[in-house]
Design an enzyme around this catalytic site. Structure first.
Site, PDB file in Angstrom:
ATOM      1  N   ALA A 171     -15.067 -11.854   4.686  1.00 25.73           N
ATOM      2  CA  ALA A 171     -15.684 -13.145   5.007  1.00 25.73           C
ATOM      3  C   ALA A 171     -16.908 -13.470   4.171  1.00 25.73           C
ATOM      4  CB  ALA A 171     -16.065 -13.159   6.492  1.00 25.73           C
ATOM      5  N   TYR A 220       0.121  -6.091  -6.232  1.00 28.70           N
ATOM      6  CA  TYR A 220      -0.503  -7.111  -5.386  1.00 28.70           C
ATOM      7  C   TYR A 220       0.548  -7.802  -4.525  1.00 28.70           C
ATOM      8  CZ  TYR A 220      -2.858 -11.451  -4.055  1.00 28.70           C
ATOM      9  OH  TYR A 220      -3.359 -12.510  -3.343  1.00 28.70           O
ATOM     10  N   SER A 232       0.363 -14.798   0.808  1.00 28.52           N
ATOM     11  CA  SER A 232       0.446 -15.482  -0.483  1.00 28.52           C
ATOM     12  C   SER A 232       1.897 -15.774  -0.806  1.00 28.52           C
ATOM     13  CB  SER A 232      -0.150 -14.593  -1.578  1.00 28.52           C
ATOM     14  OG  SER A 232       0.258 -15.016  -2.864  1.00 28.52           O
ATOM     15  N   GLY A 245     -15.167 -16.827  -0.868  1.00 26.18           N
ATOM     16  CA  GLY A 245     -13.850 -17.453  -0.938  1.00 26.18           C
ATOM     17  C   GLY A 245     -13.351 -18.028   0.364  1.00 26.18           C
ATOM     18  N   ILE A 246     -12.052 -17.872   0.614  1.00 30.97           N
ATOM     19  CA  ILE A 246     -11.416 -18.440   1.800  1.00 30.97           C
ATOM     20  C   ILE A 246     -11.987 -17.829   3.071  1.00 30.97           C
ATOM     21  CG2 ILE A 246      -9.227 -18.557   3.063  1.00 30.97           C
ATOM     22  CD1 ILE A 246      -7.848 -18.900   0.329  1.00 30.97           C
TER      23      ILE A 246
END
Length: 268
Positions: A15, A171, A146, A18-19
């Site tokens: 946190a 990834y 993703s 970014g998002i």
């Protein structure tokens, strides 16, 4: 801002930027108490201070916490602290992620770095937080996945890719595992692709993206108890769609759980 999350407690991993950072901001602005996770205590406290200074947020609703997901022992200690301090947790947002390094990298726990940070640490944390995660209406886990999970396969016999390593494949494998984990019947969970956003991971996708705040809005929507969810559902931003073929199959979920239990050192 609307206060539809007033009285609810949400934990967001990754946190501090970014998002995850924007998700924390939006959740707090909507009335939630947010456990703001960072890799180190200093990073978590710094992110909380930035939010208080720049957004309409009271410091009391932000609870910084820390664990380096490259060390599973730190994940275990984090879970203990959360359960002690917050025995009622409404939502867990599994967001923390790193790009797989160019060269094959193994954590002190013996796992490929991206697989551990992006999936195994979240698998362990979610299971350890079971006593705190509410089973009441609106309680849920939101896994930030993703679209790249669609390109992946899990190398069951070599999940750490010691024999065949490529950064993008590593990834993608981690994101596929996180998506499969949302279908685990032990938890009420969904996964969401927030879209390509201008974050540290954006270079993986090779083109420009939306703002982190725009991506975070898709995550926050799924934290709303008024939004009904189906366990294992996958969202492409705001639209529910099918994940990769086989991602929600019971056999795949059980196989992944068995593998993950082994790699995080939990009994079957």
């Amino acid at each position: 801002m609307p206060s539809f999350l007033s009285g609810r407690t949400v934990m967001v991993t990754g946190a501090t930027s970014g998002i995850g950072y924007e998700t924390t901001r939006l959740l707090a602005e909507c009335g939630a108490t947010v456990l703001l996770h960072g890799r180190t205590p200093d990073e978590a406290r710094s992110a909380a201070k930035r939010l208080v200074a720049t957004a309409d947020i009271d410091a009391e609703v932000l609870r910084p916490c820390a664990a380096d997901f490259a060390h599973l022992g730190e994940v275990e200690r984090l879970a203990d602290r959360v359960i002690t301090g917050h025995p009622h947790l409404d939502v867990l947002v599994n967001n923390a992620a790193v790009a797989a390094p160019e060269r094959h990298t193994v954590t002190p726990d013996g796992n490929e770095l991206a697989f551990q940070v992006n999936f195994l640490a979240h698998y362990l944390l979610t299971n350890l937080l079971g006593p705190a995660l509410t089973t009441g209406p609106g309680g849920r886990v939101v896994n930030v996945s993703s679209s790249m999970h669609r390109t992946a396969s899990i190398m069951w016999s070599d999940p750490n890719r010691a024999r065949r390593y490529a950064p993008l494949a590593a990834y993608a494998q981690a994101q596929l595992a996180l998506t499969v984990f949302a279908a685990d019947p032990r938890v009420t969970a969904v996964s969401v692709d927030p879209g390509v956003c201008e974050t540290a991971l954006r270079p993986l996708y090779g083109h420009e993206g939306a703002t982190a705040a725009e991506g975070a809005a898709h995550v926050v929507r799924l934290c709303d108890p008024a939004v009904e969810i189906v366990n294992g559902a996958y969202y492409d931003r705001g639209e529910r769609t099918d994940p990769a073929a086989g991602a929600t199959e019971e056999r795949t979920v059980k196989r992944l759980n068995k593998l993950a239990d082994l790699l995080v050192g939990r009994s079957a």
